[in-house]
Design an enzyme around this catalytic site. Structure first.
Site, PDB file in Angstrom:
ATOM      1  N   GLU A  76     -28.654 -19.410   2.855  1.00  0.00           N
ATOM      2  CA  GLU A  76     -27.329 -19.228   2.153  1.00  0.00           C
ATOM      3  C   GLU A  76     -26.485 -20.695   2.508  1.00  0.00           C
ATOM      4  O   GLU A  76     -25.737 -20.816   1.484  1.00  0.00           O
ATOM      5  CB  GLU A  76     -26.771 -18.259   3.203  1.00  0.00           C
ATOM      6  CG  GLU A  76     -27.560 -16.907   2.887  1.00  0.00           C
ATOM      7  CD  GLU A  76     -28.897 -16.644   3.609  1.00  0.00           C
ATOM      8  OE1 GLU A  76     -29.606 -15.811   3.264  1.00  0.00           O
ATOM      9  OE2 GLU A  76     -29.231 -17.335   4.635  1.00  0.00           O
ATOM     10  N   HIS A 103     -14.752 -31.875  12.576  1.00  0.00           N
ATOM     11  CA  HIS A 103     -15.385 -33.071  12.437  1.00  0.00           C
ATOM     12  C   HIS A 103     -15.632 -33.336  10.775  1.00  0.00           C
ATOM     13  O   HIS A 103     -15.765 -34.114  10.323  1.00  0.00           O
ATOM     14  CB  HIS A 103     -16.570 -33.301  13.069  1.00  0.00           C
ATOM     15  CG  HIS A 103     -16.359 -33.711  14.654  1.00  0.00           C
ATOM     16  ND1 HIS A 103     -17.291 -34.204  15.311  1.00  0.00           N
ATOM     17  CD2 HIS A 103     -15.204 -33.543  15.382  1.00  0.00           C
ATOM     18  CE1 HIS A 103     -16.715 -34.385  16.847  1.00  0.00           C
ATOM     19  NE2 HIS A 103     -15.562 -33.989  16.438  1.00  0.00           N
TER      20      HIS A 103
END
Length: 171
Positions: A76, A103
């Site tokens: 996925e 991040h």
């Protein structure tokens, strides 16, 4: 916040749980399927649609996020990352969910419905949705490198240390 969901048969139970939980938390949820259990369904059918919807929102200046779900989350995530403008991260803990946003400015996460209890997965998704991108220069620079490669196929320049080779002495 608008949240796009897509899964396969292995993630259907978790997707249905998350849909209810997200609505209860005040989110607008768009369910891209599947809507019934079919052991032979294919995750790209649903995960690509969820990822495309997120990418379209971001292209228009929106901030919708996506969650794609399978047995492990691996396929996925791969599917979602095929969509231009999507940065999908495989999440297996609250820390990976937080770092995906802080991040990497991930706009889609992938979770494995067979990997953790529903309560843990719900916390991972909640952490992802509640966390923002730090905007730190180093993270912006790295995301820019990926976007340039995605758009133009331009590899980032090698750092000076890589040009010298492994046997070069630091002076």
């Amino acid at each position: 916040m608008r949240v796009h969901l897509g899964s396969d048969h292995a993630g259907l139970e978790l997707k249905d749980h998350l849909l209810t939980w997200l609505v209860d938390e005040g989110h607008e949820v768009v369910d891209h399927g599947p809507f019934v259990y079919d052991a032979l369904d294919d995750y790209p059918v649903f995960c690509l649609r969820a990822a495309e919807a997120v990418a379209a929102e971001w292209a228009e200046g929106g901030d919708g996020l996506g969650v794609v779900i399978g047995g492990s989350g691996n396929g996925e995530q791969i599917a979602a990352n095929k969509v231009a403008g999507v940065r999908a991260a495989l999440v297996w803990s609250e820390e990976t969910a937080r770092l995906a946003r802080e991040h990497n400015d991930a706009n889609v996460i992938s979770v494995g419905g067979r990997m953790h209890p529903v309560e843990n997965m719900t916390r991972f998704v909640g952490t992802f949705l509640a966390t923002g991108f730090t905007g730190e220069e180093r993270h912006v620079r790295r995301i820019g490198m990926l976007a340039d490669y995605e758009t133009h196929g331009d590899l980032p320049p090698l750092p000076e240390s890589a040009l010298r080779g492994p046997d070069a002495a630091d002076a």
